[in-house]
Design a protein around this motif. Structure first.
Motif, PDB file in Angstrom:
ATOM      1  N   ILE A 117      -1.997  -8.788   2.670  1.00 44.86           N
ATOM      2  CA  ILE A 117      -2.003  -8.053   3.810  1.00 44.86           C
ATOM      3  C   ILE A 117      -1.973  -6.498   3.285  1.00 44.86           C
ATOM      4  CG2 ILE A 117      -0.650  -7.363   5.993  1.00 44.86           C
ATOM      5  CD1 ILE A 117       0.724  -9.929   5.947  1.00 44.86           C
ATOM      6  N   VAL A 118      -3.005  -5.924   3.434  1.00 45.55           N
ATOM      7  CA  VAL A 118      -3.450  -4.540   2.756  1.00 45.55           C
ATOM      8  C   VAL A 118      -3.398  -3.427   3.804  1.00 45.55           C
ATOM      9  CG1 VAL A 118      -5.081  -3.133   1.291  1.00 45.55           C
ATOM     10  CG2 VAL A 118      -4.633  -5.770   0.821  1.00 45.55           C
ATOM     11  N   THR A 119      -2.554  -2.425   3.705  1.00 45.45           N
ATOM     12  CA  THR A 119      -2.495  -1.112   4.513  1.00 45.45           C
ATOM     13  C   THR A 119      -3.459  -0.034   3.864  1.00 45.45           C
ATOM     14  OG1 THR A 119      -0.285  -1.686   5.444  1.00 45.45           O
ATOM     15  CG2 THR A 119      -1.189   0.557   5.644  1.00 45.45           C
ATOM     16  N   ARG A 125      -4.255  -0.572  11.548  1.00 48.01           N
ATOM     17  CA  ARG A 125      -3.868  -2.062  11.431  1.00 48.01           C
ATOM     18  C   ARG A 125      -4.526  -2.312   9.824  1.00 48.01           C
ATOM     19  NH1 ARG A 125      -6.022  -5.379  16.553  1.00 48.01           N
ATOM     20  NH2 ARG A 125      -4.674  -6.798  15.788  1.00 48.01           N
ATOM     21  N   PRO A 126      -3.353  -3.219   9.654  1.00 50.60           N
ATOM     22  CA  PRO A 126      -3.761  -3.563   8.289  1.00 50.60           C
ATOM     23  C   PRO A 126      -4.944  -4.755   8.021  1.00 50.60           C
ATOM     24  CG  PRO A 126      -1.774  -4.774   9.231  1.00 50.60           C
ATOM     25  CD  PRO A 126      -1.984  -3.713  10.134  1.00 50.60           C
ATOM     26  N   ARG A 127      -5.437  -4.807   7.116  1.00 49.98           N
ATOM     27  CA  ARG A 127      -6.536  -5.748   6.631  1.00 49.98           C
ATOM     28  C   ARG A 127      -5.849  -6.934   5.958  1.00 49.98           C
ATOM     29  NH1 ARG A 127     -11.841  -2.661   4.513  1.00 49.98           N
ATOM     30  NH2 ARG A 127     -11.927  -0.832   6.147  1.00 49.98           N
ATOM     31  N   TYR A 128      -6.717  -8.101   6.202  1.00 47.78           N
ATOM     32  CA  TYR A 128      -6.371  -9.248   5.459  1.00 47.78           C
ATOM     33  C   TYR A 128      -7.547  -9.548   4.528  1.00 47.78           C
ATOM     34  CZ  TYR A 128      -2.692 -10.738   8.626  1.00 47.78           C
ATOM     35  OH  TYR A 128      -1.417 -10.606   9.201  1.00 47.78           O
ATOM     36  N   VAL A 129      -6.949  -9.325   3.133  1.00 49.38           N
ATOM     37  CA  VAL A 129      -8.032  -9.484   2.142  1.00 49.38           C
ATOM     38  C   VAL A 129      -7.728 -10.314   0.882  1.00 49.38           C
ATOM     39  CG1 VAL A 129      -8.909  -8.009   0.143  1.00 49.38           C
ATOM     40  CG2 VAL A 129      -8.462  -7.068   2.254  1.00 49.38           C
ATOM     41  N   ASP A 130      -8.827 -11.298   0.702  1.00 46.58           N
ATOM     42  CA  ASP A 130      -8.652 -12.349  -0.261  1.00 46.58           C
ATOM     43  C   ASP A 130      -8.843 -11.686  -1.640  1.00 46.58           C
ATOM     44  OD1 ASP A 130      -8.332 -14.413   1.541  1.00 46.58           O
ATOM     45  OD2 ASP A 130     -10.377 -14.843   1.883  1.00 46.58           O
ATOM     46  N   ALA A 131      -7.713 -12.217  -2.577  1.00 50.25           N
ATOM     47  CA  ALA A 131      -7.927 -11.536  -4.061  1.00 50.25           C
ATOM     48  C   ALA A 131      -8.843 -12.528  -4.694  1.00 50.25           C
ATOM     49  CB  ALA A 131      -6.665 -11.690  -4.640  1.00 50.25           C
ATOM     50  N   GLU A 132      -9.678 -12.066  -5.760  1.00 51.21           N
ATOM     51  CA  GLU A 132     -10.251 -12.832  -6.642  1.00 51.21           C
ATOM     52  C   GLU A 132      -9.322 -13.815  -7.533  1.00 51.21           C
ATOM     53  OE1 GLU A 132     -13.477 -12.598  -6.274  1.00 51.21           O
ATOM     54  OE2 GLU A 132     -13.939 -10.734  -5.387  1.00 51.21           O
ATOM     55  N   GLU A 133     -10.172 -14.625  -8.041  1.00 52.52           N
ATOM     56  CA  GLU A 133      -9.238 -15.788  -8.824  1.00 52.52           C
ATOM     57  C   GLU A 133      -8.388 -15.032  -9.958  1.00 52.52           C
ATOM     58  OE1 GLU A 133     -11.654 -19.070 -10.612  1.00 52.52           O
ATOM     59  OE2 GLU A 133     -12.226 -19.642  -8.634  1.00 52.52           O
ATOM     60  N   LEU A 139     -12.008  -3.645  -3.505  1.00 61.16           N
ATOM     61  CA  LEU A 139     -11.793  -2.326  -2.772  1.00 61.16           C
ATOM     62  C   LEU A 139     -13.004  -1.681  -2.301  1.00 61.16           C
ATOM     63  CD1 LEU A 139      -8.652  -0.983  -4.485  1.00 61.16           C
ATOM     64  CD2 LEU A 139      -8.830  -2.318  -2.288  1.00 61.16           C
ATOM     65  N   GLU A 140     -13.189  -1.215  -1.580  1.00 62.49           N
ATOM     66  CA  GLU A 140     -14.586  -0.168  -0.817  1.00 62.49           C
ATOM     67  C   GLU A 140     -14.391   0.883  -1.689  1.00 62.49           C
ATOM     68  OE1 GLU A 140     -14.832  -0.123   3.188  1.00 62.49           O
ATOM     69  OE2 GLU A 140     -14.827  -2.381   3.448  1.00 62.49           O
ATOM     70  N   VAL A 144      -8.268   3.828   0.036  1.00 58.56           N
ATOM     71  CA  VAL A 144      -6.991   4.111  -0.443  1.00 58.56           C
ATOM     72  C   VAL A 144      -5.895   3.029   0.085  1.00 58.56           C
ATOM     73  CG1 VAL A 144      -5.134   5.764  -0.829  1.00 58.56           C
ATOM     74  CG2 VAL A 144      -7.447   6.467  -0.926  1.00 58.56           C
ATOM     75  N   VAL A 145      -5.386   2.247  -0.872  1.00 59.20           N
ATOM     76  CA  VAL A 145      -4.379   1.280  -0.432  1.00 59.20           C
ATOM     77  C   VAL A 145      -2.939   1.727  -0.324  1.00 59.20           C
ATOM     78  CG1 VAL A 145      -3.450  -0.995  -0.768  1.00 59.20           C
ATOM     79  CG2 VAL A 145      -5.737  -0.532  -1.260  1.00 59.20           C
ATOM     80  N   THR A 146      -2.232   1.695   0.660  1.00 63.35           N
ATOM     81  CA  THR A 146      -0.868   2.458   0.662  1.00 63.35           C
ATOM     82  C   THR A 146       0.008   1.528   0.417  1.00 63.35           C
ATOM     83  OG1 THR A 146      -0.961   2.536   3.245  1.00 63.35           O
ATOM     84  CG2 THR A 146      -1.847   4.435   2.146  1.00 63.35           C
ATOM     85  N   SER A 147      -0.205   0.246   1.258  1.00 63.42           N
ATOM     86  CA  SER A 147       0.895  -0.804   0.877  1.00 63.42           C
ATOM     87  C   SER A 147       0.165  -2.237   0.735  1.00 63.42           C
ATOM     88  CB  SER A 147       2.044  -0.807   1.914  1.00 63.42           C
ATOM     89  OG  SER A 147       1.415  -1.350   3.133  1.00 63.42           O
ATOM     90  N   VAL A 148       0.950  -3.226   0.258  1.00 64.42           N
ATOM     91  CA  VAL A 148       0.269  -4.566   0.167  1.00 64.42           C
ATOM     92  C   VAL A 148       1.489  -5.607  -0.051  1.00 64.42           C
ATOM     93  CG1 VAL A 148       0.078  -4.391  -2.548  1.00 64.42           C
ATOM     94  CG2 VAL A 148      -1.208  -5.953  -1.345  1.00 64.42           C
ATOM     95  N   VAL A 149       1.139  -6.666   0.530  1.00 64.37           N
ATOM     96  CA  VAL A 149       1.964  -7.930   0.277  1.00 64.37           C
ATOM     97  C   VAL A 149       1.295  -9.096   0.474  1.00 64.37           C
ATOM     98  CG1 VAL A 149       2.635  -7.943   2.720  1.00 64.37           C
ATOM     99  CG2 VAL A 149       4.323  -8.860   1.107  1.00 64.37           C
ATOM    100  N   PRO A 150       1.594 -10.069  -0.108  1.00 63.60           N
ATOM    101  CA  PRO A 150       0.946 -11.408   0.002  1.00 63.60           C
ATOM    102  C   PRO A 150       1.226 -12.109   1.330  1.00 63.60           C
ATOM    103  CG  PRO A 150       1.933 -11.459  -2.171  1.00 63.60           C
ATOM    104  CD  PRO A 150       2.657 -10.192  -1.440  1.00 63.60           C
TER     105      PRO A 150
END
Length: 214
Positions: A117-119, A125-133, A139-140, A144-150
Motif C-alpha cells: 500500500i503506497v502513498t 488515495r493510496p495505490r496497491y503495487v506488487d513488488a518484484e521477486e 516506480l514511474e 515520490v513515495v511518501t509512505s508504504v506498508v505491506p
C-alpha cells in the motif's frame, strides 16, 4: 466447505437453561450458508456472543458482548483484540528514486505475492503495487513515495504505514507480527435484525444468519 472450529456443536449450546434463553427475543444460534461461506453467531442470554466465519481462504472467529439498540444488534469484541501488523525492522538508505521492500519471513504471506500500500505525493488515495521477486517496487519517473506498508492478503486489518524521507531511496525490511490474527475485531459492529434473521456486512458480502432450532 471448511467449518471453523469456533462454529461450536449445537448440542453444547443447548445446555443453557430455557428461562435464560428467553431473556431476549434475539437470544439463540444463527447460521449462514452461501457460496464459499459458512458462518455462525451465537447470542447468549448472559449478553455474550460467539462468532465464526469461513469464507473461501479466510477463517476468523470472535467473542465478546452484544447489545440491542433501536432494532440493531451491536457486537463488541471482549477481550480486546490486538490486530496483526507489519513492523519495520530495517530501513537502509538507497539511491534516490528507488524503493525495495522485503519481509523478514517471506512465508508470512502464505504463498501470496508481496503487495504494498503506497502513498504518492500529490495523490489523495493510496495505490496497491506488487513488488518484484527481488523486492524492487516499480516506480514511474518522478513519482515520490511518501509512505508504504505491506498488504495482508484476504484479511482486512488496520495498517500503520511507514513514512519515507522523499529525497533518498529506501531498502526496507518488514516483520509480520500476527498478534490476534484470525480474531474478528468488532467495535459496535452493527447486525441488522430482520424477523428471525440477522444480517451482517462482512468482507464485501451481505451475510444472512438464520435462527436455528434448539
Amino acid at each position: 466447505m471448511r467449518w471453523p472450529a469456533l462454529l461450536f456443536p449445537i448440542a453444547a449450546l443447548a445446555s443453557a437453561p430455557a428461562a435464560a434463553q428467553a431473556a431476549s427475543e434475539q437470544v439463540g444460534l444463527y447460521e449462514a450458508q452461501a457460496t464459499e461461506i459458512a458462518a455462525a453467531i451465537d447470542l447468549r442470554a448472559d449478553g455474550r456472543f460467539r462468532y465464526g466465519l469461513s469464507y473461501g481462504a479466510l477463517d476468523e472467529e470472535g467473542e465478546g458482548v452484544w447489545t440491542v439498540e433501536s432494532g440493531t444488534i451491536y457486537l463488541t469484541s471482549d477481550p480486546k483484540v490486538t490486530p496483526p501488523r507489519f513492523a519495520l525492522e530495517r530501513d537502509v538508505p538507497a539511491p534516490a528514486g528507488t524503493l525495495t521492500v522485503q519481509l523478514s519471513d517471506p512465508e508470512a504471506l502464505g504463498g501470496y505475492p508481496l503487495t504494498l500500500i503506497v502513498t504518492i505525493a500529490g495523490e489523495d488515495r493510496p495505490r496497491y503495487v506488487d513488488a518484484e521477486e527481488d523486492g524492487r517496487v516499480p516506480l514511474e519517473p518522478g513519482m515520490v513515495v511518501t509512505s508504504v506498508v505491506p498488504d495482508m492478503p484476504v484479511y482486512e486489518i488496520p495498517y500503520q504505514p511507514h513514512a519515507l524521507t522523499p529525497d533518498v531511496g529506501h531498502n526496507l525490511v518488514f516483520r509480520f507480527e500476527p498478534n490476534d490474527f484470525g480474531k474478528a475485531d468488532f467495535a459496535r459492529e452493527p447486525v441488522a435484525i430482520r424477523d428471525s434473521t440477522l444480517v451482517l456486512e462482512r468482507y464485501g458480502r451481505t451475510i444472512p444468519f438464520h435462527r436455528q432450532q434448539r
